[in-house]
Design a protein around this motif. Structure first.
Motif: not given
Length: 402
Positions: A260-272, A251-258
């Motif tokens: 924006g830079p707002e949520f990669p760490s937040l969603i990556g940490g939450l989903v992970g 999710p870190y990569l998906l949110f950064a690429w599709f």
């Protein structure tokens, strides 16, 4: 004045802050005003800036600092809320149910939970929240700090909902937009596209460390804090580290690429966090042998400093509660007979007797008994009863509560 001299003068406030805070161990309340004063003197005599302009910049800095302090203040409120509401005991008890392995706990809290907090708040809050959680689980304070600070690296670029990229590069954005108009082949045309491109490259640079760093850190922790002082103890958990890296990195990569830079760490940490906790409960990629730091008596004094662990049972109550037996004063063993059974074994048996009665506790009385902590095995019993069972602790060599 030569450019090199100006660069040296500009670096002086940073150097003063580092020397006073790191070298001399001054608190920030004393060191930072001196660093600000050095900065003001440099602006006056090196750059010949007007006093009014310096005052305006200082006011702007205060306003920016207040915004950061509000975020940190919120994190501290969460920490104290967890501490005094019994939330720490609840998390501690829940982590014991997920896995008693310290390597697994380090990944879940220091790697994934801290990444989520970094993405949501940033500004040092992951260490302020995650390190105390590891400490209550039985980690040496130094190990808890090292784990949280080192793991708080690749989530930082997208911390505080993308603040480092969105606000940190705002002074570069005009130059980037000017270059986009004049240089052919530039793959962005506005600020949002520029931020997105930066996010793409950041994820590619971080991706190797997302996988390598947890494996290295577990080996580092077992080498320098483990009872056997071996890298191999931590490296045995490499499958779990890769599992956590994939759960976070996807999710870190998906949110950064599709997105924006707002949520990669937040969603990556939450989903992970959700995926890894579920996998750990099922035993997926979890090492066969449980690893621990050993008994506290064998820890190096430098690991703890002035922070000492405890193997005693602690009770916290909203209303006066004299003893566990007071919860059921009509029980035959709530008097001297119950008091004759001392030690953690007797405590566990008495607790089990009282909380497992068919009648149970009336819902209105459950608030009287908030939490139980015995060594590193805790129970939060606010709202609903949780059953306690005596369990042999390898850490203390005695019966404890689980």
């Amino acid at each position: 004045m030569p450019l090199s001299v100006l660069a040296l003068i500009a670096f002086l406030p940073i150097a003063v802050a580092l020397v006073l805070m790191v070298g001399l161990r001054w608190p920030a309340t004393k060191a930072m005003p001196l660093a600000w004063l050095v900065c003001v003197l440099g602006a006056l005599f090196a750059w010949n800036l007007p006093i009014g302009y310096i005052a305006a910049l200082s006011l702007q800095g205060v306003i920016s600092a207040v915004g950061i302090l509000i975020i940190v203040f919120g994190a501290i409120i969460i920490l104290y809320t967890l501490k005094y509401s019994g939330g720490m005991e609840t998390i501690q008890y829940g982590m014991q149910n997920i896995s008693p392995d310290r390597r697994v706990q380090a990944i879940i809290i220091g790697y994934l939970f801290a990444a989520f907090i970094e993405g949501a708040a940033g500004f040092g809050t992951p260490a302020a929240l995650a390190a105390p959680l590891l400490l209550t689980l039985g980690f040496p304070p130094l190990a808890a700090a090292v784990i949280c600070l080192v793991f708080n690296s690749f989530p930082v670029s997208f911390g505080a909902v993308g603040t480092p990229i969105i606000l940190g590069l705002k002074f570069v954005q005009p130059l980037a937009l000017e270059a986009a108009k004049t240089v052919p082949g530039i793959n962005f045309a506005n600020v949002d596209q520029f931020n997105a491109v930066i996010g793409h490259w950041v994820t590619l640079m971080h991706l190797p460390m997302i996988i390598i760093l947890p494996i290295f850190m577990l080996g580092f922790i077992t080498r320098f804090f483990g009872p056997n002082r071996r890298w191999s103890d931590g490296l045995k958990a490499w499958k779990f580290c890769v599992f956590a890296a994939v759960a976070f990195g996807t999710p870190y990569l998906l949110f950064a690429w599709f997105v924006g830079p707002e949520f990669p760490s937040l969603i990556g940490g939450l989903v992970g966090l959700g995926v890894v906790v579920l996998g750990a409960k099922k035993g997926f990629c979890v090492p066969d042998e449980v690893w621990d730091f050993g008994h506290e008596d064998q820890w190096d004094p430098d690991w703890t400093g002035d922070i000492k662990g405890s193997n005693t049972a602690n009770f916290t109550a909203h209303e006066p509660v004299q003893s566990l037996a007071a919860l059921h004063p009509d029980r035959p063993d709530s008097g001297a007979d119950a008091d004759s059974r001392s030690g953690s074994q007797g405590l566990a048996r008495r607790t089990e007797d009282h909380l497992r009665q068919p009648a149970g506790l009336p819902r209105g009385q459950r608030r009287d008994f908030l939490s139980v902590s015995a060594g590193h095995h805790s129970l939060h019993a606010g709202g609903y009863p949780h059953y306690l069972y005596p369990r042999y602790s390898r850490r203390s060599g005695q019966e404890s509560l689980d």
